[in-house]
Design an enzyme around this catalytic site. Sequence first.
Site, mmCIF file in Angstrom:
data_model
loop_
_atom_site.group_PDB
_atom_site.id
_atom_site.type_symbol
_atom_site.label_atom_id
_atom_site.label_comp_id
_atom_site.label_asym_id
_atom_site.label_seq_id
_atom_site.Cartn_x
_atom_site.Cartn_y
_atom_site.Cartn_z
ATOM 1 N N HIS A 272 -44.061 35.100 16.538
ATOM 2 C CA HIS A 272 -44.665 34.108 15.533
ATOM 3 C C HIS A 272 -45.607 34.595 14.912
ATOM 4 O O HIS A 272 -46.350 35.740 15.251
ATOM 5 C CB HIS A 272 -45.301 32.948 16.556
ATOM 6 C CG HIS A 272 -44.309 32.062 17.340
ATOM 7 N ND1 HIS A 272 -43.895 32.820 18.685
ATOM 8 C CD2 HIS A 272 -43.706 31.143 17.342
ATOM 9 C CE1 HIS A 272 -42.878 31.933 19.164
ATOM 10 N NE2 HIS A 272 -42.818 31.033 18.497
ATOM 11 N N HIS B 151 -40.648 33.663 25.801
ATOM 12 C CA HIS B 151 -40.059 34.010 24.709
ATOM 13 C C HIS B 151 -39.662 35.455 25.057
ATOM 14 O O HIS B 151 -40.296 36.341 24.400
ATOM 15 C CB HIS B 151 -40.810 34.037 23.357
ATOM 16 C CG HIS B 151 -41.131 32.779 22.951
ATOM 17 N ND1 HIS B 151 -40.379 32.096 21.909
ATOM 18 C CD2 HIS B 151 -42.073 31.745 23.393
ATOM 19 C CE1 HIS B 151 -40.691 30.546 21.708
ATOM 20 N NE2 HIS B 151 -41.746 30.632 22.288
ATOM 21 N N ASN C 253 -43.932 16.813 22.563
ATOM 22 C CA ASN C 253 -45.085 16.204 22.765
ATOM 23 C C ASN C 253 -45.233 15.253 21.422
ATOM 24 O O ASN C 253 -44.753 15.265 20.391
ATOM 25 C CB ASN C 253 -46.205 16.969 22.744
ATOM 26 C CG ASN C 253 -46.425 17.932 21.639
ATOM 27 O OD1 ASN C 253 -45.660 18.704 21.655
ATOM 28 N ND2 ASN C 253 -47.231 17.787 20.913
ATOM 29 N N MET D 63 -44.800 25.850 14.889
ATOM 30 C CA MET D 63 -45.553 26.895 14.534
ATOM 31 C C MET D 63 -44.104 28.175 14.153
ATOM 32 O O MET D 63 -44.838 29.230 14.344
ATOM 33 C CB MET D 63 -46.432 27.301 15.638
ATOM 34 C CG MET D 63 -47.815 26.458 15.916
ATOM 35 S SD MET D 63 -48.412 26.792 17.310
ATOM 36 C CE MET D 63 -49.441 25.447 17.762
ATOM 37 N N SER D 64 -43.293 27.623 14.062
ATOM 38 C CA SER D 64 -42.031 28.752 13.786
ATOM 39 C C SER D 64 -41.148 28.292 12.837
ATOM 40 O O SER D 64 -41.346 27.428 11.849
ATOM 41 C CB SER D 64 -41.440 28.671 15.040
ATOM 42 O OG SER D 64 -40.662 27.787 15.316
ATOM 43 N N SER E 203 -37.190 26.807 21.830
ATOM 44 C CA SER E 203 -37.195 25.997 23.095
ATOM 45 C C SER E 203 -35.876 24.934 22.880
ATOM 46 O O SER E 203 -35.854 24.383 21.755
ATOM 47 C CB SER E 203 -38.376 25.081 23.062
ATOM 48 O OG SER E 203 -39.536 26.110 22.952
ATOM 49 N N TYR F 163 -48.812 33.421 14.547
ATOM 50 C CA TYR F 163 -49.869 33.369 15.402
ATOM 51 C C TYR F 163 -50.216 34.739 16.352
ATOM 52 O O TYR F 163 -51.235 35.082 16.957
ATOM 53 C CB TYR F 163 -50.206 32.132 16.116
ATOM 54 C CG TYR F 163 -48.990 31.762 16.958
ATOM 55 C CD1 TYR F 163 -49.152 32.401 18.292
ATOM 56 C CD2 TYR F 163 -48.210 30.936 16.722
ATOM 57 C CE1 TYR F 163 -48.255 32.154 19.265
ATOM 58 C CE2 TYR F 163 -47.326 30.529 17.721
ATOM 59 C CZ TYR F 163 -47.088 31.250 19.092
ATOM 60 O OH TYR F 163 -46.384 30.995 20.063
ATOM 61 N N GLU F 164 -48.828 35.377 16.492
ATOM 62 C CA GLU F 164 -49.112 36.781 17.368
ATOM 63 C C GLU F 164 -49.776 37.689 16.783
ATOM 64 O O GLU F 164 -50.225 38.582 17.247
ATOM 65 C CB GLU F 164 -47.730 36.954 18.085
ATOM 66 C CG GLU F 164 -47.215 35.831 18.933
ATOM 67 C CD GLU F 164 -45.973 36.313 19.495
ATOM 68 O OE1 GLU F 164 -45.706 36.995 20.285
ATOM 69 O OE2 GLU F 164 -44.862 35.543 19.120
ATOM 70 N N ALA G 65 -39.539 24.188 19.141
ATOM 71 C CA ALA G 65 -40.208 22.999 19.803
ATOM 72 C C ALA G 65 -41.279 22.647 18.757
ATOM 73 O O ALA G 65 -41.817 23.006 18.033
ATOM 74 C CB ALA G 65 -40.943 23.436 21.042
ATOM 75 N N HIS H 254 -49.731 23.866 25.938
ATOM 76 C CA HIS H 254 -48.243 24.572 25.961
ATOM 77 C C HIS H 254 -47.351 24.171 27.254
ATOM 78 O O HIS H 254 -46.267 23.902 27.213
ATOM 79 C CB HIS H 254 -48.509 26.219 26.223
ATOM 80 C CG HIS H 254 -47.248 27.155 26.101
ATOM 81 N ND1 HIS H 254 -46.536 26.965 24.849
ATOM 82 C CD2 HIS H 254 -46.885 28.047 26.775
ATOM 83 C CE1 HIS H 254 -45.507 27.812 25.086
ATOM 84 N NE2 HIS H 254 -45.793 28.570 26.141
HETATM 85 N N1 HPA Z 1 -48.044 21.121 17.239
HETATM 86 C C1 HPA Z 1 -47.675 22.363 16.684
HETATM 87 N N2 HPA Z 1 -46.848 23.065 17.173
HETATM 88 C C2 HPA Z 1 -46.068 22.477 18.281
HETATM 89 C C3 HPA Z 1 -46.398 21.352 19.015
HETATM 90 C C4 HPA Z 1 -47.635 20.696 18.308
HETATM 91 O O1 HPA Z 1 -47.915 19.262 18.584
HETATM 92 N N3 HPA Z 1 -45.680 20.995 19.952
HETATM 93 C C5 HPA Z 1 -44.803 22.144 19.981
HETATM 94 N N4 HPA Z 1 -44.933 23.108 19.060
#
Ligand code: HPA
Length: 281
Positions: free
Chosen positions: A86, A64, A241, A217-218, A33, A88-89, A116, A255
């Site tokens: 990722h 993605h 965020n 998460m990456s 991102s 988690y996928e 991100a 998301h």
């Molecule tokens: N937590 C985990 N992964 C993320 C976040 C978050 O707040 N924002 C973007 N990716």
Amino acid sequence: MTNPDIASLIQHAADAVRAKSDLQPRVLVVLGSGLGALADEVTDPVRVPYGDIPDFAVSTVPGHAGAFLLGGLCGVPVIVMVGRVHFYEGYPMWQITLPVRVARALGATAMIVSNAAGGINRSFAVGDVMMMSDHINLIGMAGHNPLIGPNDDSLGARFPSMTDAYDTQLRAIARQVAGAASIELKEGVYAGLAGPSFESPAELRFLRAIGADAVGMSTVNEVLVARHGGMRVLGFSGITNVARLQSDEGEPPSHQEVLEAGPKIAPKMMAIVRGVLNEWR
Ligand code: HPA
């Protein structure tokens, strides 16, 4: 496949890419991102979809896309990862990190990576860009590390150091570039989690207590493999965020929120990456 012969997987995949382009990349650019639009700036691009590369995983996440782009960026021969997969996928670590291995095999000796992330440091706001100074590999500490398994010494050392994983010289160049362009550049520690659930307030308080400035998460797995292969690394997190440490502190993360922050982050992050590549020529 639990313990694949990673060297032959790399070779097959690299051969498939070479069959489409004989460009020898110097830098791998991972478009997370914030950097997606850089793909449009690649000159004489050759696009190789991940689906056409043996053993590459194809992303299941909207937003993605999955392809290698080979071409020039600011005059530097690059291989661009447009999209990543990722943990988690559900993909194994070796597969998540195979594109980095292949870029290394094709000649890339450095990686610029972006992601991100949620802001944990109280001074961070949505839209900030944080240069990664270090990471906390929480997935790795829980026993998932792409370097687990027999070590192929031709790829890297059994016990690679993660001291100075984020290249000091490249970070100095990025700071200079950002300063000259009056772009505020934060720096900090990225905590890598598996996801896909966002963190609970208690987990966020834990992350703050252990010294994390941002969470995502990456990236960390890609960095481990890049460093294993001797690549220099420069990493950026776009703060999409900010952490709510109490459940009554505003809206929970989503998301959507992560996607919406992109336009604030992208121009700054792209300007810094362009500036760093310009210095590289
Ligand atoms: N937590 C985990 N992964 C993320 C976040 C978050 O707040 N924002 C973007 N990716």
